[in-house]
Design a protein around this motif. Structure first.
Motif, short mmCIF file in Angstrom:
data_model
loop_
_atom_site.label_atom_id
_atom_site.label_comp_id
_atom_site.label_asym_id
_atom_site.label_seq_id
_atom_site.Cartn_x
_atom_site.Cartn_y
_atom_site.Cartn_z
N ILE A 147 0.86 -1.17 0.00
CA ILE A 147 0.00 0.00 0.00
C ILE A 147 0.90 1.22 0.00
O ILE A 147 1.59 1.47 0.98
CB ILE A 147 -0.90 0.03 1.25
N SER A 177 -16.94 3.05 9.97
CA SER A 177 -17.43 2.42 8.75
C SER A 177 -18.51 3.30 8.13
O SER A 177 -19.02 4.24 8.76
CB SER A 177 -18.02 1.05 9.07
N ASN A 178 -18.87 2.99 6.87
CA ASN A 178 -19.94 3.75 6.22
C ASN A 178 -21.24 3.69 7.03
O ASN A 178 -21.95 4.69 7.15
CB ASN A 178 -20.18 3.22 4.81
N LYS A 193 -21.42 6.94 0.73
CA LYS A 193 -20.55 6.44 -0.33
C LYS A 193 -20.31 7.51 -1.39
O LYS A 193 -19.19 7.67 -1.89
CB LYS A 193 -21.16 5.20 -0.96
N LYS A 197 -16.57 9.18 -2.32
CA LYS A 197 -16.03 9.24 -3.69
C LYS A 197 -15.65 10.67 -4.05
O LYS A 197 -14.61 10.91 -4.68
CB LYS A 197 -17.05 8.68 -4.68
N LEU A 200 -12.37 11.62 -2.18
CA LEU A 200 -11.18 11.02 -2.80
C LEU A 200 -10.81 11.77 -4.07
O LEU A 200 -9.62 12.00 -4.34
CB LEU A 200 -11.45 9.54 -3.11
N GLN A 206 -6.41 7.68 -3.36
CA GLN A 206 -7.00 6.49 -3.96
C GLN A 206 -7.94 5.72 -3.04
O GLN A 206 -8.77 4.96 -3.53
CB GLN A 206 -5.88 5.54 -4.43
N ASN A 207 -7.81 5.89 -1.74
CA ASN A 207 -8.62 5.06 -0.84
C ASN A 207 -8.84 5.77 0.49
O ASN A 207 -8.32 6.87 0.73
CB ASN A 207 -7.96 3.69 -0.62
N ARG A 208 -9.62 5.11 1.36
CA ARG A 208 -9.99 5.70 2.64
C ARG A 208 -8.78 5.94 3.54
O ARG A 208 -8.70 6.95 4.25
CB ARG A 208 -10.98 4.77 3.36
N THR A 209 -7.83 5.00 3.52
CA THR A 209 -6.65 5.14 4.36
C THR A 209 -5.84 6.37 3.96
O THR A 209 -5.41 7.16 4.81
CB THR A 209 -5.77 3.89 4.29
N GLN A 210 -5.62 6.55 2.66
CA GLN A 210 -4.89 7.72 2.20
C GLN A 210 -5.65 9.00 2.54
O GLN A 210 -5.04 10.01 2.89
CB GLN A 210 -4.65 7.62 0.70
#
Length: 248
Positions: A147, A177-178, A193, A197, A200, A206-210
């Motif tokens: 990652i 969580s969502n 959701k 999007k 981001l 690119q993702n939730r962690t980033q």
């Protein structure tokens, strides 16, 4: 969330005081400092979300300290700060589900970044140490995927985000969580959701962690919990995480 309640366990009074002052300038709130886990007496309020355990090369009580801390605070995340590399200690820390094993020679900014990643759910072990540990002990460390979380260059600020997107971004930082976000903000999950999007896209990750790491570097409050397991090269300002599996 005003900060991450943190306790320090370290035999050196000078080191404890220095680390406590360093953390006081960040999002980590030191609620207790002791020389060993045995000295933790009475209730600690609020209960710590993070435990930082100092250890020396010849420290034979690491496993005992970790076990006592786990018994007392089973939901807290634990990071070991070592004087120098000791493969047996790394193995012990990894086996007992510590979330990190870092050197006390680490620079301040990398230490804080590492602790923030731990609170985002990452298990932070220097990749070089894991490789040496595997060679020395014949351990099976399987790299599952990588990652890349080195922060991408971003030319815009959080001002491009709407108020609702900022709320949801802070929820991501707290590891929700969502479904949890939808319940807390009283909106439907499908709307969450859509907002994620958009977040981001706007901050170019690119993702939730980033996205959560992006927020940690720019926004308050500090990070909380997000599930994940990884190893990292904790030298320098760039972070590359590698998901790993260690066979018993």
């Amino acid at each position: 969330m005003s900060g991450v309640p943190t306790i320090l366990i370290e035999h050196s009074t000078l080191f404890r005081e220095g680390l406590g002052k360093l953390l006081a300038r960040t999002g980590f709130i030191v609620t207790a400092t002791v020389a060993s886990a045995d000295e933790i007496d009475g209730e600690i309020s609020p209960e710590p979300e993070l435990m930082i355990l100092g250890t020396g090369e010849s420290d034979s009580g690491l496993e005992k300290n970790i076990r006592r801390l786990r018994e007392r605070f089973p939901n807290s995340r634990l990071v070991v700060l070592a004087d120098q590399y000791n493969s047996d200690q790394v193995h012990t820390a990894f086996r007992m589900s510590a979330r990190g094993y870092l050197m006390k020679t680490i620079n301040c900014s990398t230490l804080i970044k590492s602790l923030e990643l731990v609170m985002l759910g990452e298990s932070i072990f220097p990749s070089a140490i894991l490789t040496r540990m595997a060679d020395e002990h014949g351990l099976d460390i399987e790299i599952e995927d990588e990652i890349a979380v080195e922060e991408p260059p971003i030319l815009h600020s959080s001002r491009s985000l709407s108020a609702r997107e900022m709320q949801i971004l802070q929820c991501l930082v707290r590891g929700q969580s969502n479904k949890m976000i939808a319940r807390n903000l009283d909106i439907v999950e499908a709307t969450v959701k859509v907002h994620i999007k958009a977040i981001l896209r706007k901050i170019h990750v690119q993702n939730r962690t980033q996205a959560a790491i992006w927020a940690v570097n720019r926004l308050d409050p500090p990070p909380a919990i997000l599930d994940g397991h990884s190893a990292m090269d904790a030298h320098g300002s760039a972070f590359k995480l590698t998901r790993v599996h260690m066979a018993p």
